[in-house]
Scaffold this motif. Structure first.
Motif, short mmCIF file in Angstrom:
data_model
loop_
_atom_site.label_atom_id
_atom_site.label_comp_id
_atom_site.label_asym_id
_atom_site.label_seq_id
_atom_site.Cartn_x
_atom_site.Cartn_y
_atom_site.Cartn_z
N PHE B 21 -4.86 74.29 -3.06
CA PHE B 21 -4.54 75.45 -2.24
C PHE B 21 -3.62 74.98 -1.12
O PHE B 21 -3.45 73.77 -0.90
CB PHE B 21 -5.82 76.06 -1.66
CG PHE B 21 -6.51 75.19 -0.64
CD1 PHE B 21 -7.31 74.13 -1.05
CD2 PHE B 21 -6.36 75.41 0.72
CE1 PHE B 21 -7.94 73.31 -0.12
CE2 PHE B 21 -6.99 74.60 1.66
CZ PHE B 21 -7.78 73.54 1.24
N SER B 22 -3.02 75.94 -0.44
CA SER B 22 -2.15 75.54 0.66
C SER B 22 -2.55 76.25 1.95
O SER B 22 -3.09 77.37 1.93
CB SER B 22 -0.69 75.86 0.33
OG SER B 22 -0.46 77.25 0.42
N PHE B 23 -2.34 75.53 3.04
CA PHE B 23 -2.60 76.08 4.37
C PHE B 23 -1.40 75.70 5.24
O PHE B 23 -1.08 74.51 5.36
CB PHE B 23 -3.89 75.50 4.94
CG PHE B 23 -4.22 75.98 6.33
CD1 PHE B 23 -4.50 77.32 6.58
CD2 PHE B 23 -4.23 75.10 7.41
CE1 PHE B 23 -4.82 77.77 7.86
CE2 PHE B 23 -4.54 75.54 8.69
CZ PHE B 23 -4.83 76.87 8.92
N ASP B 24 -0.74 76.69 5.79
CA ASP B 24 0.47 76.47 6.57
C ASP B 24 1.47 75.58 5.83
O ASP B 24 2.08 74.67 6.40
CB ASP B 24 0.12 75.86 7.94
CG ASP B 24 -0.39 76.92 8.90
OD1 ASP B 24 -0.18 78.12 8.62
OD2 ASP B 24 -1.00 76.55 9.91
N GLY B 25 1.60 75.84 4.53
CA GLY B 25 2.63 75.18 3.74
C GLY B 25 2.23 73.84 3.17
O GLY B 25 2.95 73.26 2.36
N GLN B 75 -1.85 85.17 1.37
CA GLN B 75 -0.75 85.88 0.73
C GLN B 75 -0.73 85.58 -0.76
O GLN B 75 -0.68 84.44 -1.18
CB GLN B 75 0.58 85.43 1.34
CG GLN B 75 1.78 86.08 0.70
CD GLN B 75 2.86 86.39 1.70
OE1 GLN B 75 2.99 85.73 2.71
NE2 GLN B 75 3.66 87.41 1.41
N ARG B 76 -0.79 86.67 -1.56
CA ARG B 76 -0.62 86.49 -3.01
C ARG B 76 0.83 86.72 -3.39
O ARG B 76 1.38 86.02 -4.23
CB ARG B 76 -1.49 87.48 -3.78
CG ARG B 76 -2.94 87.08 -3.90
CD ARG B 76 -3.66 88.06 -4.82
NE ARG B 76 -5.12 87.91 -4.73
CZ ARG B 76 -5.82 87.08 -5.49
NH1 ARG B 76 -5.22 86.31 -6.37
NH2 ARG B 76 -7.12 87.01 -5.35
N ASP B 77 1.42 87.77 -2.83
CA ASP B 77 2.83 88.04 -3.04
C ASP B 77 3.30 88.90 -1.87
O ASP B 77 2.55 89.11 -0.91
CB ASP B 77 3.07 88.73 -4.40
CG ASP B 77 2.21 89.96 -4.58
OD1 ASP B 77 2.08 90.75 -3.62
OD2 ASP B 77 1.64 90.14 -5.67
N GLU B 94 -7.42 78.69 -7.36
CA GLU B 94 -6.28 77.83 -7.65
C GLU B 94 -5.00 78.51 -7.14
O GLU B 94 -4.71 79.65 -7.48
CB GLU B 94 -6.18 77.57 -9.15
CG GLU B 94 -5.04 76.67 -9.57
CD GLU B 94 -5.12 75.28 -8.97
OE1 GLU B 94 -6.24 74.75 -8.84
OE2 GLU B 94 -4.06 74.72 -8.61
N GLY B 95 -4.28 77.81 -6.30
CA GLY B 95 -3.01 78.33 -5.81
C GLY B 95 -3.12 79.19 -4.58
O GLY B 95 -2.11 79.77 -4.13
N LEU B 96 -4.29 79.31 -4.00
CA LEU B 96 -4.45 80.14 -2.79
C LEU B 96 -3.46 79.70 -1.71
O LEU B 96 -3.33 78.51 -1.43
CB LEU B 96 -5.88 80.02 -2.25
CG LEU B 96 -6.12 80.78 -0.94
CD1 LEU B 96 -7.11 81.90 -1.14
CD2 LEU B 96 -6.61 79.86 0.16
N SER B 97 -2.76 80.66 -1.16
CA SER B 97 -1.76 80.36 -0.14
C SER B 97 -2.19 81.03 1.16
O SER B 97 -2.33 82.26 1.23
CB SER B 97 -0.40 80.90 -0.59
OG SER B 97 0.49 80.95 0.50
N SER B 98 -2.42 80.22 2.19
CA SER B 98 -2.95 80.77 3.44
C SER B 98 -2.16 80.22 4.61
O SER B 98 -1.50 79.19 4.51
CB SER B 98 -4.43 80.41 3.59
OG SER B 98 -4.58 79.00 3.64
#
Lengths: 94, 995, 187
Positions: B21-25, B75-77, B94-98
């Protein structure tokens, strides 16, 4: 959402009802004979009690009947519901 | 895998399923079953947000929905961007973007943190005091800038593409909370046989059991007991278990709003699956087993990342396999922190110190800590911390009594655990209007008198221990369901003293030390004290002045400490300070969930007439009239509305027009007393109206003002066909039913809405009769047999019809009523027959112009609820000989016949090319400046093609006595001179109605 | 010119709406409808003509040979009958009730009917209808006016998993589409 017991249909959700203002205010038999003060009293002046209030409801999206209810305006709890034309139930403060 | 704070074993997450997952990029690894917060902590990421006002760096302090700091966006999209989520509730996929919020340009380096340096200058109430002068700067400068700087997160910019559903549900017992008390309540309630719903906000049911390690229930490890209990509940047909389902609002009469999150935890949700489902649950009985919320300690610098609640730390360790730090200082006024210290110690975390505010901590948990060799410091307060983006030392000071502390010692650490005890979660109970009482022993408010069919159980009513929570929950569930059951739970667990501390800790750090009370709203003890100094005494006022306990947090971690601080400053006992009202929602609810399906095409019903599709095929432009779509005009080629309406108007008057009048309200008034009823309701006299005749009826309210109008036809001696305005149909029927049911129940008459039974085709114009002649059977259309204002029943193209000879245009006119299913076919038959006669379809706009040319009013346009029949020139309609009708007594009041009442008149602009604005004011003399003396207003205004000039109707004070007078209508381009004229502009003799 | 329209010229409010079998959603066939109101003598006469008693228990329906009387209010019944019964039924009822105070109003086309059946029926209905549709609370044979989202409907349970919905014609597309949208995940 209030749950209101229609005297005909039983407990129903508030969505089915419309409120009709204070109960037991009969239209005068001969309005034309009323003084302006008495007519004003009938037309405009309503109690606005804190506590038990006799009020009209209509089961608009149900049996469509008007009926009366005693509701506590401070708690929204109904003490009684009864058919139009029936007297206000005894018990409970005025 | 490089997660420095992850334990080697343990936890409920799935170590076999790593998730990135990502947090602040930046990309990190976690496991399925992690929350964003637990995964970040495992990776050593402590800094998760910036505070609201001072932009101070913040980490998580809690592990659940009580988290005030770690608000993140996921954010998903482009369209799926959810701000202000608690990282403690965001499940990893998987792939969570926060990303973090309230920082710029980055979380670690935030320009807004100058607010922190400036904090001596921005105390509570700062905005109210500072941005007052100069007044004009508020609109141009202060407000836009404050708004830009304020708020948390940002809104998505695209429409929400997700699907949301609402549903109603009913049950005998609703249990809120799936912890030990809630599970026990559900077990008991299910045995009553009724429907049981158990809703819990977490991803798993179990509550505090999910973080337990050493307790046993009925001889089994609590984990096993939980699994068995959930399996047995799930197997019961009368039990519904809802997880990820937050009971956010307690509404009247046991209606509970619950939002169930269905897809937010999935990496690739099915598009057809709703994102959320909002349950409106009506429960006969409610068991609140909402648990409790751990209370922070209020000490200077208590908001540094790495400082968290002791029981939250235990949850991170036991449930997620994450150590909050490697060397930990525990600060506490409550036994619960010892449980956390013991668990961490066993997991290999160094406990640097346990600073206990109490002089003589005792009890099984304390003894266990002593036995484990943990360094306990009694009568010791934490008085500060240091560290930039993470705590690096704690400052511990011995308590010398009476708010004094001795010399401090600095203890290096990388995490501080704090606990002031547990606050029962009484949010829902309070929302239900239940009364709380102060418990001086537990130092908390507890549920007292219920206002609804509800009972609290377990920690939310101060029954904190596992054994007593289970017993209490079971008893509550049994009582709620009426089940005659009893059960004991054999529990083995170390239990502590339930009592804790509230308010601010003593310290020697001076008045400017920041000891936070409300993390989310950045409220410190200093702010609360300032509010009291400035004269605020009521906690409700202090709340609004300082913002403590407000917004999405609703004071979960802060309320009691704020009360403690305020009570201390006011020198009042806490019950006298009171408690602020808990507002719904308990945690934020998405707009989508509230809206459900009611958006876009399903926002409102769209009512279309049987002829609608024909009009659409002809290119009609529609307008909304109440819920109806009505054809407004039928443009040809490149015509705009003005051109189309001029053509339609001329065509009607020169040949014939066809108009869909199906939306008109229709009421069938039937019974031996029908005429008597009509006499009492309408101002008109009905007794002498012959069968087969029509009359224009005017309906007043009891106050004498016009409320509706329409043509009424007498079908039979005991049957009237009443028409109403389109928008007034339900209101008129309701008013009639009211009088009939409650004032005149003895009348033998009944009302039935027939609005939708009939399609109504209006045929208006000199050729109308010629067009109809070939179509009808059994109806004599001659003027003698069917004069103006009469009706006949027969057939049109074989379809039974009620044919009215009426006119709302001033032309020879008919209104063809046929059963709705035949509406379009009959319309098309008339349309075909009318082709040789120049038949033109027209819409509501032309209808309005035609009627205005004749001075016919539209109720709601000429009238505004304060116009009597006489005001709008309808005295002729009033049956003066009638002893009574609705509104008659009011019409006799002196004010109703004052000569200066506004009366309906016609207006001609001096320049016939100028069309007045509807709603424009009328004044008597030109050149006035505000405040002007306004004597009237324009109600209808059109360009009349047939007259070659503009016309207007207006309500003007004493208007009928002003015929011929010159008046003015002020406008942005100057006063427009007008002349008062009669209301009938066209064919004043009324000859055309006869063809 | 041919004086009469073709029999197929009639167009119902839900013509063109395709049944959704996955949701158990279908339009009912056209039928004859009357609203019957009146005093005791008239009701007795109507019962004699219909051949069955008008239900006096609130919110209950009675049926015989394809004709149904649905209790709508304490003196109000919705009479449903096959389309072919049409005007003749109205005339017969009028003749039977004669001068006894009553009101009989044909509303065959004021409203239309939607049938929803199958295991998902109650779940889909409860997306918009706030009533408790458990069989114990809303048994077979129960009928009532209520609300469905922002429309008024008449709801009549004809079998444990089958409901007949009466709805005013201009509201019927809304109710249909709302039910479809409610069940989108199953379609």
């Amino acid at each position: 959402m209030l749950l209101i017991t229609c005297p005909y249909c039983g407990p129903r959700p508030e969505l089915e009802f419309s409120h009709g203002g204070e109960a037991h205010i009969a239209r005068p038999e001969k309005p034309s004979e009323l003084s302006i003060e008495d007519w004003t009293q009938y037309l405009y002046l309503r109690a606005n009690p804190k506590g038990l209030h006799a009020e009209r409801w209509r089961h608009l999206h149900g049996c469509a009947r008007f009926f009366n209810a005693l509701r506590d305006t401070t708690t929204d709890q109904f003490v009684a519901t009864y058919k139009a034309g029936e007297p206000r139930p005894t018990g409970g403060a005025a | 895998m490089n997660a420095p704070f992850r334990t080697a074993a343990g936890g409920r997450h799935d170590r076999g399923r790593p998730v990135s997952f990502s947090f602040d990029g930046k990309t990190y690894q976690g496991f399925a079953g992690d929350t964003l917060a637990s995964a970040l902590l495992a990776n050593g990421v402590c800094l998760m947000g910036r505070s609201f006002k001072y932009h101070r760096p913040r980490g998580v302090i809690a592990a659940g929905s009580d988290e005030p700091n770690a608000l993140v966006s996921v954010q998903r999209d482009a369209a799926r961007y959810a701000p202000n989520l608690r990282a403690t509730q965001v499940e990893l996929y998987e792939g969570l973007s926060s990303e973090s919020q309230n920082r710029w340009p980055s979380l670690a380096f935030d320009v807004g943190s100058v607010n922190n340096l400036a904090s001596p200058f921005i105390p509570a109430g700062f905005y109210y005091k500072t941005f007052m002068w100069p007044r004009k700067a508020w609109d141009r400068f202060y407000e836009p800038n404050i708004r830009a700087a304020a708020g948390l997160g940002r809104s998505p910019t695209e429409a929400d593409p997700d699907r949301y559903l609402n549903r109603y549900a009913h049950c005998e017992v609703l249990v809120v909370g799936g912890g030990p008390a809630g599970l026990a309540a559900a077990l008991a309630a299910a045995q009553g046989g009724g429907r049981v719903i158990l809703a819990d906000e977490q991803t798993e049911l179990g509550g505090s059991l999910l973080s337990a390690t050493d307790a046993t229930i009925d001889g089994k490890p609590s984990d096993d007991w939980l699994a068995e209990t959930l399996a047995s509940l799930a197997a019961l047909p009368n039990v519904t278990l809802l997880k990820r389902a937050t009971a956010f609002g307690y509404f009247a009469h046991n209606m509970i709003g619950v939002t169930e999150r269905l897809t937010d935890h999935l990496a690739a949700p099915n598009a057809a699956t709703p994102r959320e489902r909002l349950w409106n649950i009506r429960a006969k009985q409610v068991v609140l087993a909402a648990g409790s919320i751990e209370r922070p300690l209020v000490f200077p610098d208590n908001d540094r990342p790495g400082i968290l609640l002791a029981d939250a730390a235990r949850t991170y360790l036991n449930r997620y396999g994450v150590k909050p730090g490697k060397r930990v200082v525990v600060a506490t006024g409550h036994d619960g922190a010892y449980r956390a210290a013991l668990d961490l110690h066993r997991a290999g975390v160094e406990i640097a110190a346990i600073a206990d505010l109490r002089p003589n901590p005792t009890g099984p948990l304390v003894e266990a800590a002593r036995a484990a060799g943990l360094p306990i410091r009694p009568a010791c307060a934490i008085t500060g911390t240091s560290g930039g983006l993470r705590v690096i030392t704690a400052r511990l000071s011995p308590i010398k009594g009476a708010g004094q502390v001795g010399p401090a010692q600095i203890v290096p650490c990388d995490a501080v655990l704090m606990s002031g005890g547990f606050t029962p979660s009484v949010h829902l109970f309070s929302q239900s209007r239940g009364k709380l009482r102060w418990d001086q022993d537990l130092l908390t408010y507890l549920p007292d008198q219920s206002a609804e069919q509800e009972r609290s159980a377990g920690a939310c009513r101060g029954r904190f221990g596992l054994a007593e929570a289970l017993a209490d929950g079971f008893a509550a569930g049994a009582a709620a369901s009426g089940a005659e059951v009893s059960r004991t739970f054999a529990v083995e667990a170390l239990e502590g003293d339930p009592r804790g501390v509230i308010g601010a800790l003593p310290h020697d750090r001076g008045v400017n030390a920041k000891a936070f009370v409300d993390w989310q709203n950045d409220v410190t003890t200093k702010d609360l004290k300032l509010a009291v100094r400035e004269g605020f005494q009521s906690i409700e006022h202090i709340k609004r002045y300082t913002t403590t306990g407000m917004a999405t947090d609703q004071g979960k971690t802060s309320n009691l400490n704020a009360l403690g601080v305020v009570a201390d400053v006011l020198h009042k006992p806490i019950p006298e300070v009171g408690l602020t009202t808990f507002r719904m929602p308990y945690t934020p609810v998405t707009f989508g969930a509230l809206a459900g399906l009611a958006r876009g095409d399903l926002f409102d019903p769209v009512r279309a007439t049987p002829i609608h599709d024909w009009a659409a095929e002809q290119g009609a432009v529609f307008e909304d009239v109440s819920l109806w779509k009505r054809a407004r005009y039928f443009p040809r080629g490149s015509e705009d509305m003005e051109a189309a309406v001029r053509r339609e108007c001329v065509s009607v008057r020169a040949g014939c027009g066809i108009f869909d009048a199906s939306t008109l309200g229709k009421i069938e008034v039937v019974g031996p007393d029908a005429a008597e009823f009509m006499n009492r309701m309408y101002v008109n006299a009905w007794t002498k109206l012959g069968v087969g005749k029509c009359r224009y009826g005017v309906l007043c309210r009891e106050d004498g003002f016009v409320t509706d109008d329409g043509v009424v036809g007498r079908i039979a001696k005991d049957r009237f066909h009443v028409t109403t305005t389109t928008g007034g149909a339900p209101r008129v029927l309701g008013m009639m039913e009211d009088y009939l049911q409650t004032e005149w129940p003895d009348l033998n008459v009944w009302l039935t809405s027939t609005t939708e039974q009939w399609a109504v085709i209006a045929l208006q114009g000199p050729n109308a009769r010629r067009i109809l002649e070939g179509l009808v059977e059994g109806i004599d259309l001659s003027p003698e047999a069917l004069p103006h204002m009469s009706l006949a029943e027969g057939r049109i193209r074989g379809v039974p019809t009620r044919l009215f000879r009426v006119s709302f245009s001033g032309e020879l006119g008919f209104e063809i009523n046929v059963a709705a299913d035949h509406g379009r076919a009959v319309w098309e038959a008339v349309w075909a027959a009318g082709q040789p006669h120049g038949l033109t379809p027209y819409g509501t706009e032309t209808m309005h112009v035609l009627r205005a040319e004749k001075g016919f009013i539209i109720v709601g346009q000429e009238t505004d609820g304060t116009a009597t029949p006489d005001d709008v020139g309808l005295t002729w309609a009033v049956g003066k000989a009638k002893p009574d009708f609705v509104g008659k007594r009011s019409l006799a009041r002196p004010a109703m016949s004052e000569p200066d009442r506004k009366q309906l008149v016609g207006l001609y602009t001096d320049d016939g090319a100028v069309v007045l604005e509807e709603g424009a004011q009328i004044v008597a003399t030109a050149g006035q400046t505000p405040p002007m003396r306004l004597i009237g207003h324009v109600t209808s205004s059109y360009y009349s093609a047939v007259l070659g000039r503009s016309i207007a109707l207006a309500m003007v004070s004493g208007g009928r006595a002003r015929l011929g007078e010159s008046l003015y209508s002020p406008s942005p381009v100057g006063d427009i001179p007008v002349k008062v004229v009669p209301t009938v502009f066209y064919d004043p003799e009324g000859a055309r109605v006869n063809g | 010119m041919d004086k009469t329209l073709a029999p197929n010229a009639a167009r119902g409010a839900l013509d063109g709406f395709t049944a959704a079998p996955a949701l158990g959603l279908a339009a009912a066939c056209p039928m004859t409808r009357f609203v019957l109101r009146g005093r005791a003598e008239a009701l007795a006469a109507a019962e004699a003509e219909l051949g069955f008693l008008l239900p006096r228990q609130a919110c209950r329906a009675a049926s015989l040979d394809g004709r149904h009387a649905l209790w709508l209010g304490p003196d109000e019944w919705l009479i449903l009958a096959p389309l072919a019964d049409g005007p003749a039924l109205g005339e017969a009822l009028e003749a039977a009730m004669g001068a006894h105070p009553h009101s009989l109003v044909e509303i065959s086309q004021r409203q239309t009917a939607i049938v929803i059946s199958g295991p998902r029926a109650t779940g889909l209905l409860n997306v918009g209808c706030p009533l408790d549709l458990d069989l114990a609370a809303f048994p077979v044979g129960m009928c009532t006016r209520t609300v469905f989202a922002k429309a008024e409907i008449g709801l009549w349970r004809r079998a444990p998993d089958s409901f007949h919905i009466e709805v005013w014609r201009s509201f019927s597309p809304y109710v249909w589409r709302f039910l479809e949208a409610a069940g989108a995940e199953y379609a």
